[in-house]
Write a protein that holds these residues in place. Structure first.
Motif, PDB file in Angstrom:
ATOM      1  N   GLU A 149      41.697  33.148   8.617  1.00 10.24           N
ATOM      2  CA  GLU A 149      40.354  32.768   9.021  1.00 10.24           C
ATOM      3  C   GLU A 149      40.270  32.713  10.537  1.00 10.24           C
ATOM      4  N   ALA A 150      39.144  33.163  11.057  1.00 12.03           N
ATOM      5  CA  ALA A 150      38.989  33.221  12.507  1.00 12.03           C
ATOM      6  C   ALA A 150      39.092  31.842  13.138  1.00 12.03           C
ATOM      7  N   ALA A 151      38.680  30.805  12.412  1.00 15.47           N
ATOM      8  CA  ALA A 151      38.770  29.453  12.951  1.00 15.47           C
ATOM      9  C   ALA A 151      40.217  29.043  13.217  1.00 15.47           C
ATOM     10  N   ARG A 418      35.367  33.333  17.222  1.00 15.87           N
ATOM     11  CA  ARG A 418      35.441  32.778  15.867  1.00 15.87           C
ATOM     12  C   ARG A 418      34.298  33.306  15.002  1.00 15.87           C
ATOM     13  N   LEU A 419      33.104  33.378  15.569  1.00 14.66           N
ATOM     14  CA  LEU A 419      31.976  33.908  14.805  1.00 14.66           C
ATOM     15  C   LEU A 419      32.131  35.405  14.548  1.00 14.66           C
ATOM     16  N   LEU A 420      32.439  36.150  15.601  1.00 17.14           N
ATOM     17  CA  LEU A 420      32.603  37.591  15.440  1.00 17.14           C
ATOM     18  C   LEU A 420      33.750  37.921  14.492  1.00 17.14           C
ATOM     19  N   GLY A 421      34.865  37.215  14.663  1.00 20.26           N
ATOM     20  CA  GLY A 421      36.040  37.476  13.834  1.00 20.26           C
ATOM     21  C   GLY A 421      35.820  37.130  12.375  1.00 20.26           C
ATOM     22  N   GLU A 437      25.439  36.048   7.018  1.00 23.00           N
ATOM     23  CA  GLU A 437      25.126  34.670   7.390  1.00 23.00           C
ATOM     24  C   GLU A 437      25.883  34.255   8.648  1.00 23.00           C
ATOM     25  N   ILE A 438      27.112  34.729   8.794  1.00 20.92           N
ATOM     26  CA  ILE A 438      27.881  34.414  10.000  1.00 20.92           C
ATOM     27  C   ILE A 438      27.271  35.107  11.219  1.00 20.92           C
ATOM     28  N   TYR A 439      26.935  36.378  11.083  1.00 17.32           N
ATOM     29  CA  TYR A 439      26.361  37.113  12.220  1.00 17.32           C
ATOM     30  C   TYR A 439      25.040  36.501  12.667  1.00 17.32           C
TER      31      TYR A 439
END
Length: 744
Positions: A149-151, A418-421, A437-439
């Protein structure tokens, strides 16, 4: 003389005059032969896309930077084994990989293309551990389906790593100054002349524009020049100090300087993060991706290739696709195997996966590796050549960033990553709705960039929402009209929507932009395929594979055309070529399943559909055809279960409901089959195959009037020639019992 020749070559590289740079570097190597000068000559050839020349120049070289450049040359020449031996010599297993994160990234690509997935994942993760901002490594992990996970990747640990790099950079300043004192006599060709400059002249030099990189030299011994007067070094913030920091003198173009951290006078207003070094002075140098590099790397998407790739399952006649596109559905799912009208013809283009853009983007990205690597070295060597303080560039000493500024900047950029990943990771896992939803959470200035809009278009494409995909790709074209990545998928969107004029215009625009881009020829091939000119389409797709052998989507499109021409042997070979490039290229598994289904090799078909399902379990089309294969194997209960899942996955897709009715009819559950078909007729009133199947069921129930009515409705909807013959044969045998009809 050596210093003048080096400076002349570097100046030519900065102005992209590669022929002149090569000529001057040849004079340099003839007059002052050394491995360091050979590195500069090899860099000139790599910039000029002459990897074979760099290969011969650096063959047998032992310095770390030479091994990296040699490996890069081998990679471009597709000599993967030799490239790996250069980075990891078998006779010296403990030797460190050169260039840190960049070296491990290159090793990861080599392992990926030699079918060593676990080793590739290990190297990509190692690259990220060395450099938390190495976005390209996270992209590759996402494409392999192994990204965390990007986080987690871009979390607090990454922030602390960047802060640690900053502290190490501050500690390195006295070391640089002490080293320079001991090396003053060796490198005095520049610094003695600089010592004679008056303070006013020094100030004039130091206050030059940020885009102007101070010109330095590389001594024949390969040691980077450092200020001899005890002033502050102008060492680039993006460089990790190393004994071989100046092994390669290359281009230090404006983007590197543009992204350097401003001096103390302006740093307080700039919240953009800046990476710092994370290795001690004795460790080999490694490269950190700056903002300009980040934009270039993140622009890759989609491939391969994407990548996701697209499969087309629209009908040969195209009438249903027009209806669906007009209503916003955009679906046209058919199966030629079942012998029905639009619902029964296979062209393999609705199931899709974004191209990894691996072949093209890998080669393009690595083509810039030598450029960026030499940028780092020359920035280190030339910036050190200036006496203390250039007010516009990143400096050490009194203009060094404070810890709080670095911490704040690192938190900002990692929050963005984190958002892009996470969006990209979810997209690669085919969780398109979650990715969208993330984008949507991105700041508007980042959402409206070409890369993000292309990813949004890919996500809508995967959801088979072609109208929204068209809108997103159109916005991406407006934001970045020069962008080629993802345009092959955009052409497939227009293919599904039957927008032949717009598709033709897009193809011509892409070819005029770059005739050597595989995406352009994929768009051109889609244009001809829409016109049913499969031979010409195949030539264009083959051209794309020649331009980029690692572009998996082009191989898949070739296979689609072979399947349309019923050249199944070559179709199988093309699908297998795509899988060699990307084993997670699920639509190649699906395409193989379609071919084996049409060849009535049902066990093989079920296996390949199952492989595609394991990669993308949310595709309604894959679920439908897996159910079809199970039905052919007489496993009707499993087939019905798959059809139920397919209906739930996409209620706008008529294919699973039709297949469910076929299975129920074969199980003599005629009433249930008619209920499904009645519902299907309400939602898709122009699907001729629905009426044809209803006619067959009414015939089996001896309801000849209703059977004749439905057969007539099916003919009125203008099915394909083969379906017309089938329906007319059913009408002629309307009063013949089914058992006699089957025996005949």
């Amino acid at each position: 003389m050596e210093a003048i020749l080096v400076e002349c070559a570097q100046s030519s590289l900065r102005t992209f005059m590669y022929r002149n740079a090569i000529f001057m570097c040849e004079r340099l190597c003839a007059e002052f032969p050394s491995e360091v000068n050979s590195q500069l000559l090899a860099t000139c050839y790599l910039r000029n896309d002459q990897a074979y020349a760099a290969y011969h120049i650096l063959k047998g070289a032992q310095m770390a930077q030479s091994r990296y450049l040699f490996a890069l040359s081998c990679f471009r020449m597709d000599l993967l084994s030799e490239a790996e031996r250069a980075l990891c010599p078998t006779h010296e297993p403990g030797l460190e990989v050169p260039n840190g994160a960049a070296g491990h990234y290159l090793l990861g690509l080599i392992c990926r293309f030699t079918d060593r997935r676990k080793n590739a994942v290990t190297h990509f993760k190692q690259a990220l551990s060395l450099d938390p901002l190495y976005w390209a490594a996270y992209e590759e992990l996402s494409l392999l389906g192994c990204a965390e996970e990007a986080a987690v990747v871009f979390g607090e640990t990454a922030v602390l790593s960047i802060l640690k790099q900053h502290l190490q950079l501050q500690q390195y300043v006295p070391t640089c100054q002490n080293t320079m004192t001991s090396n003053e006599d060796h490198d005095g060709v520049t610094f003695r002349s600089m010592e004679d400059v008056s303070p006013r002249q020094q100030k004039t030099v130091q206050s030059s524009n940020v885009r102007e990189v101070p010109h330095g030299t590389i001594a024949s011994g390969g040691i980077s020049n450092q200020p001899a007067n005890g002033g502050h070094s102008n060492l680039s913030f993006y460089n990790t100090p190393s004994p071989i920091a100046a092994q390669l003198s290359g281009l230090a173009p404006p983007p590197i300087c543009r992204n350097m951290q401003p001096s103390a006078a302006t740093s307080s207003t700039d919240s953009s993060p800046r990476p710092t070094m994370n290795a001690p002075a004795q460790a080999p140098r490694r490269k950190v991706v700056d903002e300009g590099k980040f934009r270039k790397i993140s622009g890759r998407l989609f491939s391969d290739s994407s990548t996701r790739r697209s499969m087309r399952l629209s009908g040969d006649s195209g009438a249903s696709a027009n209806t669906n596109a007009a209503t916003g559905n955009g679906n046209s799912h058919t199966t030629k195997y079942l012998g029905s009208s639009r619902l029964g013809h296979v062209t393999l283009r609705s199931v899709r996966k974004a191209p990894a853009w691996g072949g093209d983007s890998f080669e393009e990205g690595l083509r810039s590796e030598a450029v960026d690597d030499s940028r780092m070295n020359i920035t280190a060597s030339t910036s050190a050549a200036s006496p203390s303080g250039d007010g516009g560039a990143m400096m050490l000493g009194h203009s060094t960033l404070s810890d709080s500024t670095v911490l704040s900047g690192a938190s900002d950029i990692l929050g963005l990553l984190r958002l892009l990943g996470e969006g990209y990771r979810l997209s690669c896992l085919h969780k398109s709705q979650e990715a969208l939803e993330i984008y949507q959470q991105l700041p508007q200035r980042h959402y409206n960039t070409g890369w993000v809009l292309s990813q949004v278009g890919i996500a809508y494409f995967e959801l088979m929402d072609y109208l929204e995909a068209d809108r997103a790709f159109s916005m991406a074209r407006c934001a970045s009209p020069y962008r080629l990545e993802g345009m092959d998928l955009y052409s497939t969107v227009l293919y599904h929507m039957k927008e032949d004029m717009r598709l033709s215009y897009l193809a011509q625009e892409l070819v005029s932009t770059d005739r050597l881009a595989p995406q352009a020829w994929c768009a051109m091939g889609n244009c001809y395929s829409l016109q049913k000119d499969h031979d010409t389409a195949l030539k264009n797709f083959t051209r794309a594979t020649q331009l980029s052998t690692r572009f998996a989507y082009a191989h898949t499109l070739c296979a689609h055309e072979y399947a349309a021409l019923e050249d199944f042997d070559n179709g199988i070979k093309s699908y297998q070529n795509a899988l060699r490039i990307d084993s997670r290229h699920y639509n190649a598994w699906y395409g193989l399943g379609i071919i084996y289904l049409r060849q009535e090799k049902f066990e093989f078909s079920e296996h390949h559909f199952r492989m595609a399902f394991q990669i993308n379990s949310r595709s309604s089309v894959i679920l439908s055809y897996l159910g079809t294969a199970l039905h052919a194997l007489k496993r009707n209960d499993e087939a019905l279960m798959m059809m139920e899942k397919a209906v739930l996955a996409d209620k706008k897709n008529p294919l699973p409901m039709y297949q469910k009715a076929v299975i129920l009819a074969s199980m003599e559950k005629l009433d249930e089959a008619l209920e499904v078909l009645e519902e299907l007729k309400e939602n898709f009133p122009r699907e001729g195959s629905v009426y044809a199947l209803m006619g067959k069921i009414y015939k089996r129930r001896n309801m000849y009037d209703k059977a004749m009515l439905n057969f007539g409705l099916a003919l009125d909807l203008k099915p394909s020639t083969a379906d017309v013959a089938t329906i007319k044969a059913a009408i002629e045998k309307l009063h013949v019992p089914d058992d006699l009809d089957d025996s005949s």
